[in-house]
Every structure is written in C-alpha cells, then in structure tokens.
Write a protein that holds these residues in place. Structure first.
Motif, PDB file in Angstrom:
ATOM      1  N   ILE A  47       0.862  -1.182   0.000  1.00 32.45           N
ATOM      2  CA  ILE A  47       0.000   0.000   0.000  1.00 32.45           C
ATOM      3  C   ILE A  47       0.898   1.231   0.000  1.00 32.45           C
ATOM      4  N   LEU A  48       0.825   1.981  -1.090  1.00 37.42           N
ATOM      5  CA  LEU A  48       1.613   3.196  -1.228  1.00 37.42           C
ATOM      6  C   LEU A  48       0.865   4.369  -0.601  1.00 37.42           C
ATOM      7  N   HIS A  49       1.605   5.383  -0.182  1.00 37.84           N
ATOM      8  CA  HIS A  49       1.017   6.538   0.527  1.00 37.84           C
ATOM      9  C   HIS A  49       0.204   6.037   1.721  1.00 37.84           C
ATOM     10  N   ALA A  50       0.795   5.097   2.437  1.00 33.83           N
ATOM     11  CA  ALA A  50       0.100   4.393   3.512  1.00 33.83           C
ATOM     12  C   ALA A  50      -0.392   5.318   4.623  1.00 33.83           C
ATOM     13  N   SER A  51       0.349   6.356   4.937  1.00 31.20           N
ATOM     14  CA  SER A  51      -0.067   7.243   6.032  1.00 31.20           C
ATOM     15  C   SER A  51      -1.359   7.985   5.711  1.00 31.20           C
ATOM     16  N   ARG A  52      -1.665   8.111   4.428  1.00 30.85           N
ATOM     17  CA  ARG A  52      -2.921   8.759   4.025  1.00 30.85           C
ATOM     18  C   ARG A  52      -4.052   7.752   3.846  1.00 30.85           C
ATOM     19  N   ARG A  53      -3.702   6.473   3.642  1.00 27.54           N
ATOM     20  CA  ARG A  53      -4.709   5.476   3.290  1.00 27.54           C
ATOM     21  C   ARG A  53      -5.063   4.522   4.423  1.00 27.54           C
ATOM     22  N   LEU A  54      -4.207   4.467   5.468  1.00 26.51           N
ATOM     23  CA  LEU A  54      -4.435   3.535   6.572  1.00 26.51           C
ATOM     24  C   LEU A  54      -4.520   4.280   7.904  1.00 26.51           C
ATOM     25  N   PRO A  55      -5.275   3.744   8.843  1.00 24.42           N
ATOM     26  CA  PRO A  55      -5.323   4.360  10.183  1.00 24.42           C
ATOM     27  C   PRO A  55      -3.961   4.246  10.882  1.00 24.42           C
ATOM     28  N   ASP A  56      -3.664   5.190  11.757  1.00 25.12           N
ATOM     29  CA  ASP A  56      -2.407   5.170  12.501  1.00 25.12           C
ATOM     30  C   ASP A  56      -2.214   3.870  13.269  1.00 25.12           C
ATOM     31  N   ALA A  57      -3.283   3.304  13.814  1.00 25.22           N
ATOM     32  CA  ALA A  57      -3.179   2.068  14.590  1.00 25.22           C
ATOM     33  C   ALA A  57      -2.712   0.891  13.740  1.00 25.22           C
ATOM     34  N   GLU A  62       2.106  -0.833  17.666  1.00 27.73           N
ATOM     35  CA  GLU A  62       2.664  -0.774  19.019  1.00 27.73           C
ATOM     36  C   GLU A  62       2.189   0.463  19.773  1.00 27.73           C
ATOM     37  N   ALA A  63       1.879   1.523  19.066  1.00 36.42           N
ATOM     38  CA  ALA A  63       1.388   2.762  19.686  1.00 36.42           C
ATOM     39  C   ALA A  63      -0.075   2.650  20.079  1.00 36.42           C
ATOM     40  N   ALA A  64      -0.798   1.725  19.467  1.00 37.15           N
ATOM     41  CA  ALA A  64      -2.232   1.583  19.739  1.00 37.15           C
ATOM     42  C   ALA A  64      -2.506   0.737  20.967  1.00 37.15           C
ATOM     43  N   GLU A  65      -1.489   0.059  21.461  1.00 38.06           N
ATOM     44  CA  GLU A  65      -1.704  -0.824  22.623  1.00 38.06           C
ATOM     45  C   GLU A  65      -1.819  -0.060  23.907  1.00 38.06           C
TER      46      GLU A  65
END
Length: 65
Positions: A47-57, A62-65
């Motif tokens: 998935i390209l441009h992932a920071s725009r297309r996927l949720p941060d979690a 590891e940050a979502a835990e």
C-alpha cells in the motif's frame, strides 16, 4: 507466515503472506499493488502513501496498545 512492515521513508506498507518468490506484480487499485508467485498465489500486498490510506493504529500497532 504473515509479516507486516511499514517504511516511513517510502510511506509504504507491505503485508507479506507467504515466503515465495515474486514473479509478477499488478496494481489492483490506486496505490495498492499485489505480488504473485509462479503459481499465481498472492505473496504480498503493498500500500503506497500508507499514512494517508491507513489508520495510525495499523501503521504503528505498538502505539495503539
């Protein structure tokens, strides 16, 4: 064997599903590339441009835990 990686420099995420050699790749949707092996099985999904297309979690689980 499932392996999830995120490359912040490329802003690309990759989900590797099986350990096989990629022989063909195809863009199946805008910024989504699927890799296939010699038997036409899906090896991985990029998935390209992932920071725009996927949720941060998803990008940083590891940050979502």
């Amino acid at each position: 064997m499932v392996d999830w990686r995120y490359d912040s420099d490329a802003d690309a995420a990759y989900l590797k599903l099986i350990d096989a050699k990629v022989v063909e790749s195809g863009e199946v949707a805008h910024d989504v590339v699927v890799d296939y092996d010699a038997d036409d099985r899906i090896v991985g999904i990029e998935i390209l441009h992932a920071s725009r297309r996927l949720p941060d979690a998803v990008i940083h689980p590891e940050a979502a835990e």
